[in-house]
Design a protein around this motif. Sequence first.
Motif, short mmCIF file in Angstrom:
data_model
loop_
_atom_site.label_atom_id
_atom_site.label_comp_id
_atom_site.label_asym_id
_atom_site.label_seq_id
_atom_site.Cartn_x
_atom_site.Cartn_y
_atom_site.Cartn_z
N TYR A 1 0.84 -1.20 0.00
CA TYR A 1 0.00 0.00 0.00
C TYR A 1 0.88 1.24 0.00
N GLU A 2 0.56 2.19 -0.87
CA GLU A 2 1.31 3.44 -0.94
C GLU A 2 0.62 4.48 -0.04
N GLU A 3 1.14 4.61 1.17
CA GLU A 3 0.60 5.58 2.13
C GLU A 3 0.98 7.00 1.73
N ALA A 4 2.20 7.18 1.26
CA ALA A 4 2.70 8.47 0.80
C ALA A 4 3.84 8.20 -0.18
N GLU A 5 4.34 9.26 -0.80
CA GLU A 5 5.41 9.07 -1.78
C GLU A 5 6.63 8.42 -1.15
N ASP A 6 6.87 8.71 0.13
CA ASP A 6 8.04 8.15 0.81
C ASP A 6 7.67 7.16 1.91
N LEU A 7 6.46 6.58 1.82
CA LEU A 7 6.05 5.60 2.82
C LEU A 7 5.19 4.52 2.17
N ARG A 8 5.71 3.31 2.15
CA ARG A 8 4.98 2.15 1.64
C ARG A 8 4.74 1.18 2.79
N ILE A 9 3.57 0.55 2.80
CA ILE A 9 3.19 -0.41 3.84
C ILE A 9 3.04 -1.78 3.20
#
Length: 273
Positions: free
Chosen positions: A196-204
């Motif tokens: 899941y792409e939470e933000a451009e610099d944060l993937r879950i």
Amino acid sequence: MFRALREHAELIDQSIDFWEVAPENWIDVGGRFGREFRKYAERYPVVCHGLSLSIGGPTPLDIDFLNSVREFLNEHDIPLYSDHLSACSDHGHLYDLMPIPFTEDAVRHVAERIRTVQEVLERKIAVEHVSYYAAPGQELSESEFINAVITEADCNLLLDVNNAFVNSVNFGYDPYKFIDSLPISRVTYIHIAGHYEEAEDLRIDTHAAAVVDPVWKLLEYVYQNYGSIPTLLERDFNFPPIPELVSEVAQIKQYQARVPSKNSEPAQTLQES
């Protein structure tokens, strides 16, 4: 679950070479589900990927559980057991994979526990490097820590390409260089999954979506540089129709067909946990 598999039996037979199961979900399961599992275990090669070993945890290993795992592996003629290079318990299960500090002390602690597990299970195991979102008390790089554990424990590695990509985004490193730094000769097989792409610099890491293009490219890089290593497609929830999952397996096969095989083991599958 089994009904859906039966409905698409011909497609699955044509597409799936081996299955991965979580032993915690199947140990001591009897009745109709136990019979169904045995039928699939006799029909397809199966490997086991554990969820609750807590190899980096602070509390003693659960030897009774390990004895049950050994009996399960032997009963179903399952050659390979793996679990996560993480902690997931402390006087009770946390139901999440917590990061292990990348320290020399942690290397010794984890390696000793892996050696114990291998003695109880009477076989070499593989450990999977996990996705993580904090690195408390870090003394070593992630790859230095993984290499040190693998060497000191004399165990194998389960390479998770999606985890490598997720961590590379979250911590700002090159996933290709990270993979090149790992002991690839110790890799038993590969995991690939969606996230899941939470933000451009944060993937879950979720195992709940289709594999994205950058992860496919990273997998292709592994094949091109290290051979066609057996690969497992993970999907834990948000299941699409089975034909959609099989289409992702077909994409794995397409990449593998372009390069020589690392060995003769089965090369791709769906996860059934």
